[in-house]
Design a protein around this motif. Structure first.
Motif, short mmCIF file in Angstrom:
data_model
loop_
_atom_site.label_atom_id
_atom_site.label_comp_id
_atom_site.label_asym_id
_atom_site.label_seq_id
_atom_site.Cartn_x
_atom_site.Cartn_y
_atom_site.Cartn_z
N VAL A 258 0.84 -1.21 0.00
CA VAL A 258 0.00 0.00 0.00
C VAL A 258 0.87 1.25 0.00
N GLY A 259 1.86 1.30 0.89
CA GLY A 259 2.74 2.47 0.94
C GLY A 259 3.47 2.69 -0.37
N LEU A 260 3.95 1.60 -0.96
CA LEU A 260 4.65 1.70 -2.23
C LEU A 260 3.71 2.19 -3.33
N ASP A 265 7.85 7.62 0.41
CA ASP A 265 9.27 7.29 0.43
C ASP A 265 9.46 5.98 1.18
N MET A 266 10.59 5.32 0.94
CA MET A 266 10.77 3.97 1.46
C MET A 266 10.82 3.93 2.99
N GLU A 267 11.40 4.93 3.61
CA GLU A 267 11.46 4.92 5.07
C GLU A 267 10.07 4.94 5.68
N ARG A 268 9.20 5.81 5.17
CA ARG A 268 7.83 5.88 5.70
C ARG A 268 7.09 4.57 5.40
N THR A 269 7.29 4.04 4.21
CA THR A 269 6.62 2.80 3.83
C THR A 269 6.98 1.66 4.78
#
Length: 305
Positions: A258-260, A265-269
């Motif tokens: 979902v985040g992707l 950004d990858m850190e938040r994901t």
């Protein structure tokens, strides 16, 4: 993103029978559980549930038998709001089942059965991959995973491989089709050897494939390669006392997708996926404990504060 992200989850759909005990059995005997539950589950199905509860529109591509159990599994996940129109039903095959024992520390013992007749190679994709914002595939239906991941990469859609315990040839065969590899520590050990650490496995797999790689290490957090910085980073897991770790990895993968798909950004994901997995561990019942988006964001914001 002005609309919900669209996720395709490919792989396992099983009936899980989950027993909670004080301790896992150490030998033969009769063991009376404290609690028990049955539900539709499996890696891809649990990940699909997580993604749906995080606000995505989710379709599941799985394979079951034409038995009554297969019908019940499809109905249960459809009630969750997951599009099960692509679930294949194989004449004469048995739907997959699993028995899981969970102890007082949240650790588990899993005994699954997959009928080989239900996991034969599919003839074609039942969906237009271009209609999705991310494709997530596990290792339980390898031919379908390869087909879906390859189509996703060709369409420019993130192709996420949930690399978990499987025969090494199966894992090796799927690596080339993924744009993002998120592996469990045991799977990383199968691919890279027991003698190297999780950060070393991340680098080794990235060197081999050239794509994004992360290795999840349960309570020790997630190790991942920061593409922009060109280095291995570590995202700690939230500190909790687990009740049931079953499906935590699946919830991580579904939330990661979902985040992707939303372009974070990858850190938040990864922090978002870690928060969702931690919340799941606080509830008994495998995928039934997958949190919703509001719950996950509340934990995420609490960590930031």
């Amino acid at each position: 993103m002005s609309r919900p992200p669209r996720i395709l989850s490919v792989g396992a759909l099983t009936q899980d029978t989950i027993y909670r005990l004080d301790d896992l059995p150490r030998g033969p005997g009769k063991f009376i559980p404290i609690e028990a539950v049955q539900n539709a589950a499996g890696m891809a199905s649990s990940a699909a549930t997580a993604a749906k509860r995080q606000g995505a529109e989710v379709a599941l591509w799985a394979s079951v038998g034409d038995d009554m159990l297969g019908q019940e599994l499809i109905a249960e996940l459809s009630a969750e709001g997951i599009d099960c129109s692509g679930v294949r039903r194989v004449a004469g095959a048995r739907s997959a089942i699993a028995t899981i024992l969970v102890d007082a520390r949240g650790e588990r013992m899993i005994v699954p059965f997959y009928d080989p007749r239900a996991t034969t190679a599919p003839e074609s994709l039942p969906f237009d991959i271009a209609g999705f914002d991310a494709v997530l595939a596990d290792v339980r239906w390898p031919a379908a995973a390869a087909m879906a991941l390859r189509a996703a990469r060709e369409a420019g859609v993130p192709a996420i491989l949930d690399a978990d315990v499987a025969a090494r040839p199966v894992l090796e065969s799927l690596l080339p089709f993924a744009s993002h590899i998120v592996a469990s520590e045991p799977a990383a050990a199968i691919l890279c050897g027991d003698e190297i650490s999780a950060p070393e496995a991340v680098q080794a797999l990235h060197t081999r494939t050239g794509v994004f790689v992360a290795v999840t290490a349960g309570g020790d957090g997630t190790f991942w390669r920061d593409t922009e910085a060109g280095r291995i980073r570590h995202t700690p897991a939230p500190k909790i006392t687990p009740v049931d770790t079953l499906a935590a990895g699946d919830v991580f993968h579904g939330s990661f997708a979902v985040g992707l798909a939303e372009g974070w950004d990858m850190e938040r994901t990864i922090r978002f996926a870690s928060a969702a997995a931690a919340l799941k561990c606080l509830k008994f019942g495998g995928r039934l404990g997958a949190p919703n988006r509001a719950e996950t964001l509340a934990m995420l914001e609490g960590q930031v504060a």
